[in-house]
Design a protein around this motif. Structure first.
Motif, PDB file in Angstrom:
ATOM      1  N   UNK A 266       1.242  -1.143   0.250  1.00 18.79           N
ATOM      2  CA  UNK A 266      -0.466  -0.441  -0.081  1.00 18.79           C
ATOM      3  C   UNK A 266       0.182   1.154  -0.048  1.00 18.79           C
ATOM      4  N   UNK A 267       0.333   1.530   1.357  1.00 13.67           N
ATOM      5  CA  UNK A 267       0.764   3.735   1.258  1.00 13.67           C
ATOM      6  C   UNK A 267       0.216   5.130   0.010  1.00 13.67           C
ATOM      7  N   UNK A 268      -1.227   4.234  -0.050  1.00 14.34           N
ATOM      8  CA  UNK A 268      -2.210   5.356  -0.687  1.00 14.34           C
ATOM      9  C   UNK A 268      -1.574   5.640  -1.935  1.00 14.34           C
ATOM     10  N   UNK A 269      -1.008   4.550  -2.478  1.00 10.88           N
ATOM     11  CA  UNK A 269      -0.699   5.108  -4.334  1.00 10.88           C
ATOM     12  C   UNK A 269       0.447   5.398  -4.334  1.00 10.88           C
ATOM     13  N   UNK A 270       1.304   5.689  -3.062  1.00  6.91           N
ATOM     14  CA  UNK A 270       1.883   7.033  -3.574  1.00  6.91           C
ATOM     15  C   UNK A 270       3.954   6.517  -3.482  1.00  6.91           C
TER      16      UNK A 270
ATOM     17  N   UNK B 278       5.472   7.212   0.518  1.00  4.00           N
ATOM     18  CA  UNK B 278       5.239   6.678   1.627  1.00  4.00           C
ATOM     19  C   UNK B 278       5.608   4.688   2.263  1.00  4.00           C
ATOM     20  N   UNK B 279       5.916   4.279   0.424  1.00  6.79           N
ATOM     21  CA  UNK B 279       5.567   2.557   1.026  1.00  6.79           C
ATOM     22  C   UNK B 279       6.612   1.867  -0.505  1.00  6.79           C
ATOM     23  N   UNK B 280       7.362   1.249   0.228  1.00  9.37           N
ATOM     24  CA  UNK B 280       7.468   0.063  -1.404  1.00  9.37           C
ATOM     25  C   UNK B 280       7.071  -0.990  -0.824  1.00  9.37           C
ATOM     26  N   UNK B 281       7.604  -2.039  -2.005  1.00  5.68           N
ATOM     27  CA  UNK B 281       6.911  -3.431  -1.838  1.00  5.68           C
ATOM     28  C   UNK B 281       8.329  -3.844  -0.380  1.00  5.68           C
TER      29      UNK B 281
ATOM     30  N   UNK C  23       5.897  -0.508  -8.414  1.00  6.93           N
ATOM     31  CA  UNK C  23       4.949   0.249  -8.575  1.00  6.93           C
ATOM     32  C   UNK C  23       5.413   1.365  -9.315  1.00  6.93           C
ATOM     33  N   UNK C  24       4.981   2.294  -9.923  1.00  3.04           N
ATOM     34  CA  UNK C  24       5.026   3.256  -9.700  1.00  3.04           C
ATOM     35  C   UNK C  24       3.835   4.141  -8.675  1.00  3.04           C
ATOM     36  N   UNK C  25       3.963   4.969  -8.281  1.00  2.94           N
ATOM     37  CA  UNK C  25       3.009   5.186  -7.404  1.00  2.94           C
ATOM     38  C   UNK C  25       2.901   7.046  -8.089  1.00  2.94           C
ATOM     39  N   UNK C  26       1.366   7.599  -7.629  1.00  2.00           N
ATOM     40  CA  UNK C  26       0.713   8.965  -8.454  1.00  2.00           C
ATOM     41  C   UNK C  26       2.060  10.310  -8.220  1.00  2.00           C
ATOM     42  N   UNK C  27       3.425   9.923  -7.538  1.00  2.28           N
ATOM     43  CA  UNK C  27       4.349  10.725  -7.181  1.00  2.28           C
ATOM     44  C   UNK C  27       5.673  10.568  -7.614  1.00  2.28           C
ATOM     45  N   UNK C  28       4.804   9.308  -8.892  1.00  2.00           N
ATOM     46  CA  UNK C  28       6.646   9.505  -9.734  1.00  2.00           C
ATOM     47  C   UNK C  28       6.197   9.591 -11.323  1.00  2.00           C
ATOM     48  N   UNK C  29       7.227   9.461 -12.341  1.00  3.88           N
ATOM     49  CA  UNK C  29       6.768   9.784 -13.666  1.00  3.88           C
ATOM     50  C   UNK C  29       6.438   8.763 -13.689  1.00  3.88           C
ATOM     51  N   UNK C  30       5.066   9.016 -15.066  1.00  3.45           N
ATOM     52  CA  UNK C  30       4.731   7.894 -15.480  1.00  3.45           C
ATOM     53  C   UNK C  30       3.614   6.675 -15.002  1.00  3.45           C
ATOM     54  N   UNK C  31       3.490   7.785 -13.542  1.00  5.62           N
ATOM     55  CA  UNK C  31       2.913   7.158 -12.356  1.00  5.62           C
ATOM     56  C   UNK C  31       1.015   6.930 -12.371  1.00  5.62           C
ATOM     57  N   UNK C  32       0.117   7.082 -11.897  1.00  9.01           N
ATOM     58  CA  UNK C  32      -1.026   7.673 -12.070  1.00  9.01           C
ATOM     59  C   UNK C  32      -2.460   6.880 -12.880  1.00  9.01           C
ATOM     60  N   UNK C  33      -3.039   7.870 -13.813  1.00 10.71           N
ATOM     61  CA  UNK C  33      -3.549   7.182 -14.552  1.00 10.71           C
ATOM     62  C   UNK C  33      -2.738   6.943 -16.029  1.00 10.71           C
ATOM     63  N   UNK C  34      -2.516   5.762 -16.648  1.00 13.62           N
ATOM     64  CA  UNK C  34      -2.320   4.769 -16.991  1.00 13.62           C
ATOM     65  C   UNK C  34      -1.722   4.103 -15.775  1.00 13.62           C
ATOM     66  N   UNK C  35      -0.417   4.759 -15.746  1.00 12.08           N
ATOM     67  CA  UNK C  35       0.853   3.879 -15.458  1.00 12.08           C
ATOM     68  C   UNK C  35       1.004   3.177 -14.510  1.00 12.08           C
ATOM     69  N   UNK C  36       0.208   3.555 -13.068  1.00 10.91           N
ATOM     70  CA  UNK C  36       0.408   2.138 -11.681  1.00 10.91           C
ATOM     71  C   UNK C  36      -0.859   1.487 -11.872  1.00 10.91           C
ATOM     72  N   UNK C  37      -1.402   1.563 -12.582  1.00  7.90           N
ATOM     73  CA  UNK C  37      -1.928   0.551 -13.075  1.00  7.90           C
ATOM     74  C   UNK C  37      -1.925  -0.549 -13.783  1.00  7.90           C
ATOM     75  N   UNK C  38      -1.329  -0.127 -14.748  1.00  4.40           N
ATOM     76  CA  UNK C  38      -0.222  -0.875 -16.239  1.00  4.40           C
ATOM     77  C   UNK C  38       0.688  -2.060 -15.568  1.00  4.40           C
ATOM     78  N   UNK C  39       1.362  -0.547 -14.320  1.00  8.31           N
ATOM     79  CA  UNK C  39       2.305  -1.903 -13.853  1.00  8.31           C
ATOM     80  C   UNK C  39       2.419  -2.532 -13.067  1.00  8.31           C
ATOM     81  N   UNK C  40       1.037  -2.130 -12.282  1.00  5.02           N
ATOM     82  CA  UNK C  40       0.892  -3.610 -11.494  1.00  5.02           C
ATOM     83  C   UNK C  40       0.167  -5.094 -12.671  1.00  5.02           C
ATOM     84  N   UNK C  41      -0.455  -4.448 -13.226  1.00 11.87           N
ATOM     85  CA  UNK C  41      -0.639  -6.068 -14.359  1.00 11.87           C
ATOM     86  C   UNK C  41       0.286  -5.993 -15.268  1.00 11.87           C
TER      87      UNK C  41
END
Length: 306
Positions: free
Chosen positions: A85-89, A92-95, A117-135
């Motif tokens: 977790x880590x509030x998608x950031x 805050x947290x990593x693996x 995965x890249x959180x919303x506070x990283x380049x490429x994170x957010x939509x679609x990047x965070x979801x694409x990374x997890x997938x």
């Protein structure tokens, strides 16, 4: 009046004596603590940290990695896909926050694929990047299955906090709209999901200021995409059994956020088991010696045994 030593004492004389002693008895009785002592992140991180067997990149970014925890024996090994977790950031947290429960599962004969995965506070994170990374991280298991003797017929996704949302979303991928940029032809099948203090309903999270992640981060997570292919209730039914485990004393992710989702998923036809564990906060959910983790471990093993 004097009574012989063996004479019964009249009841009318006992009652006043007991009433006189009552304040003293109550004062001596221990007072129950209404606020149990909860684990902190510092408590968890102070413990000896187990180490994974391998770290494997699934992309070029430093956060596009997964740790493999491989049990002893020839296999094939059942697999847990683990999502922190880590509030998608990422700040805050990593693996590595999941190392203790990953080590516990490995000792119990389960392989763990602990993804970052890249959180919303990283380049490429957010939509679609965070979801694409997890997938992409999850689908990358196929490339490792033969080498590490992994049984992809038995896969359970486990997520903590915001990772609970992402673990459920992984199971929902076959239901993604055809027009979604997140849709892939053959997503790795998830057989069971265990969400630990999760946030499956992004719309409810965005409308709940009492959640410890805040409401603004949800807007950052779905910006440019919206809820149709990101919030799990929009994709119900998942057709996958789900365990939702929360802490009654969780001050970061209130249990009511999972309760609302559980009701929706059940009405949609999914099998959902919701548990709220007493004397449990947010950290206990990923602490191996806690009652919450014992419940989660039972759910994971049951899911892998099917």
């Amino acid at each position: 009046m004097d009574f012989p030593p063996d004479a019964p004492i009249p009841v009318r004389m006992i009652r006043p004596a007991l009433l006189a002693l009552l304040p003293l008895l109550l004062a001596a009785a221990p007072t129950p603590d209404p606020s149990p002592k909860l684990l902190t992140w510092a408590d968890l991180k102070a413990r000896p940290r187990p180490k994974p067997d391998a770290s494997i990149a699934y992309g070029t970014d430093a956060l596009q990695k997964a740790d493999l925890w491989l049990p002893a024996g020839k296999g094939p090994h059942p697999v847990v896909v683990m999502v922190h977790g880590g509030c998608w950031q990422s700040d805050i947290a990593d693996r590595t926050l999941m190392d203790w429960i990953a080590g516990d599962l490995r000792a119990g004969g389960v392989a763990v694929w602990n993804i970052d995965y890249r959180g919303v506070d990283r380049p490429g994170g957010g939509y679609p990047g965070t979801f694409a990374d997890v997938a992409a991280a999850t689908d990358a298991l196929r490339e490792q299955a033969s080498r590490y003797r992994l049984d992809l017929r038995r896969v359970v996704a486990v997520g903590h906090s915001a990772g609970g949302h992402l673990a459920l979303w992984l199971a929902a991928r076959p239901k993604l709209p055809a027009a979604s940029p997140l849709r892939r032809a053959k997503p790795l099948r998830i057989d069971h999901v265990v969400s630990l203090g999760g946030l499956p309903d992004l719309e409810a999270t965005a409308a709940s200021p009492d959640n410890g992640c805040g409401t603004a981060v949800v807007g950052r997570l779905v910006a440019g995409g919206g809820y149709a292919d990101t919030s799990v209730p929009r994709l119900l039914p998942l057709g996958v059994e789900q365990d939702l485990i929360d802490g009654r004393n969780d001050r970061i992710i209130p249990a009511h956020l999972n309760a609302g989702y559980a009701a929706q998923a059940t009405r949609a036809g999914d099998r959902v088991h919701a548990q709220t564990i007493a004397d449990t906060g947010h950290v206990e959910l990923i602490a191996p010696d806690s009652a919450a983790w014992a419940a989660a471990r039972r759910a994971i093993m049951a899911g892998l045994a099917r």
